[in-house]
Design a protein around this motif. Sequence first.
Motif, PDB file in Angstrom:
ATOM      1  N   GLY A 109       0.804  -1.219   0.000  1.00  0.00           N
ATOM      2  CA  GLY A 109       0.000   0.000   0.000  1.00  0.00           C
ATOM      3  C   GLY A 109       0.832   1.261   0.000  1.00  0.00           C
ATOM      4  O   GLY A 109       0.558   2.208  -0.764  1.00  0.00           O
ATOM      5  N   ASN A 128      -1.577  -0.956 -12.836  1.00  0.00           N
ATOM      6  CA  ASN A 128      -2.497  -2.080 -12.657  1.00  0.00           C
ATOM      7  C   ASN A 128      -3.421  -2.163 -13.869  1.00  0.00           C
ATOM      8  O   ASN A 128      -4.157  -1.210 -14.141  1.00  0.00           O
ATOM      9  N   THR A 212     -10.954  -5.983  -5.813  1.00  0.00           N
ATOM     10  CA  THR A 212     -10.563  -5.091  -6.909  1.00  0.00           C
ATOM     11  C   THR A 212     -11.599  -4.006  -7.124  1.00  0.00           C
ATOM     12  O   THR A 212     -11.255  -2.868  -7.459  1.00  0.00           O
ATOM     13  N   LEU A 215     -10.812  -1.295  -4.777  1.00  0.00           N
ATOM     14  CA  LEU A 215      -9.628  -0.555  -5.215  1.00  0.00           C
ATOM     15  C   LEU A 215      -9.936   0.371  -6.385  1.00  0.00           C
ATOM     16  O   LEU A 215      -9.615   1.574  -6.347  1.00  0.00           O
ATOM     17  N   THR A 218     -12.167   3.237  -5.540  1.00  0.00           N
ATOM     18  CA  THR A 218     -11.403   4.269  -4.832  1.00  0.00           C
ATOM     19  C   THR A 218     -10.638   5.141  -5.809  1.00  0.00           C
ATOM     20  O   THR A 218     -10.572   6.364  -5.660  1.00  0.00           O
ATOM     21  N   ILE A 232      -5.904   5.428  -2.202  1.00  0.00           N
ATOM     22  CA  ILE A 232      -5.705   4.255  -3.045  1.00  0.00           C
ATOM     23  C   ILE A 232      -4.747   3.277  -2.364  1.00  0.00           C
ATOM     24  O   ILE A 232      -4.975   2.063  -2.352  1.00  0.00           O
ATOM     25  N   ALA A 235      -6.532   1.520   0.337  1.00  0.00           N
ATOM     26  CA  ALA A 235      -7.445   0.503  -0.204  1.00  0.00           C
ATOM     27  C   ALA A 235      -6.704  -0.802  -0.453  1.00  0.00           C
ATOM     28  O   ALA A 235      -7.229  -1.895  -0.191  1.00  0.00           O
ATOM     29  N   VAL A 236      -5.472  -0.708  -0.956  1.00  0.00           N
ATOM     30  CA  VAL A 236      -4.662  -1.903  -1.182  1.00  0.00           C
ATOM     31  C   VAL A 236      -4.336  -2.584   0.149  1.00  0.00           C
ATOM     32  O   VAL A 236      -4.419  -3.812   0.271  1.00  0.00           O
ATOM     33  N   ASP A 239      -7.476  -4.361   1.380  1.00  0.00           N
ATOM     34  CA  ASP A 239      -7.799  -5.546   0.579  1.00  0.00           C
ATOM     35  C   ASP A 239      -6.872  -6.712   0.918  1.00  0.00           C
ATOM     36  O   ASP A 239      -7.316  -7.864   1.048  1.00  0.00           O
ATOM     37  N   MET A 251      -5.514  -8.323  -6.779  1.00  0.00           N
ATOM     38  CA  MET A 251      -6.227  -7.163  -7.334  1.00  0.00           C
ATOM     39  C   MET A 251      -5.480  -6.537  -8.515  1.00  0.00           C
ATOM     40  O   MET A 251      -5.792  -5.443  -8.949  1.00  0.00           O
ATOM     41  N   ASN A 252      -4.477  -7.237  -9.018  1.00  0.00           N
ATOM     42  CA  ASN A 252      -3.606  -6.668 -10.038  1.00  0.00           C
ATOM     43  C   ASN A 252      -3.048  -7.792 -10.905  1.00  0.00           C
ATOM     44  O   ASN A 252      -2.129  -8.511 -10.476  1.00  0.00           O
TER      45      ASN A 252
END
Length: 323
Positions: A109, A128, A212, A215, A218, A232, A235-236, A239, A251-252
Amino acid sequence: MTERFELQASMSEEVDGDVMTRVLSEPGDRDSVFGVPPDRRDGEGRDDLEDLELSSEQRDDASMSVLLRPGLAEFLGTLLFVFVGVLSVWDATSTRDTYSLVAVALTHGLTLFILISVTGHISGGHINPAVSLGLFLSGRMGLVRMLVYWMAQLSGACVGAALVLMVLGHDNMMTIQYGVHNPIAVIEHNGSTSSEQIVTSGEAVGLELFATCILVLTVLQTATEQLGPLCIGLAVVTDILAIGALTGGSMNPARSFGPLLVSLNAIGHGKYSNETVYFHEYWEHHWIYWLGPLLGALLASLLSRFLLAQQRGQRVYMRIKVQ
């Protein structure tokens, strides 16, 4: 009567009787935050090169010049993100008795927060493919730009993972399974290893989808705010803390693809077998880390465009009573 003038935002006024309708466009730097200079964009997410009277060669040269710097920024940003991210996994497993999910989440993050701040004014700091897809689906970037970003992000992720391999070496990379995201847990017991799928493939897709979505939503809702990069990054962190122990918290797609491709290096060491590591199962489940995040980006773009458009859309309409 219609008057047009500019303050911080583009504005037009129309007076009809005693009611004035004012149309406020958001500040001119909005599109630049998403990686597209405002003077090269229209309201539907298309590059205005299409409207210029240029020869095919001039159009190609112009397109390359517009996309080169952002593409390089995405390449560098994703390279550094994967490099630091995979290193954090090794550090968490090698310096502690138990795997520290908190350390990995904070590292990912905070790194993303820094990289968005560094590259945001050039490319938007997507780093991403799911974020780029979300911006494309919400009409904030063109298809060609998105594809260029995808290529830059995937290649940057591969180079970043390869650099980690150069630094740590094969044996150390094996201790973290090359930093590959997977829903498979490798369990060691009495000198033997076995694999166990923590969640089903469908459950893993659902977890990645909703993580995701958080993320990308956001990104879509806060990227233009002063604290956008921090939101952001948080958010990572959230998650990964939520689903990291279940799916790895990707998420990526680029973050998952780069280390997995570099893991083919294990073949050269004769350790790509079922008895030693379970990379063949990681490849079999790799589709999860594409389908889940891309569907999450789709859901986020729909929520942003149709549910939250009044607050965060590109235009805000105000009806003001004229005395």
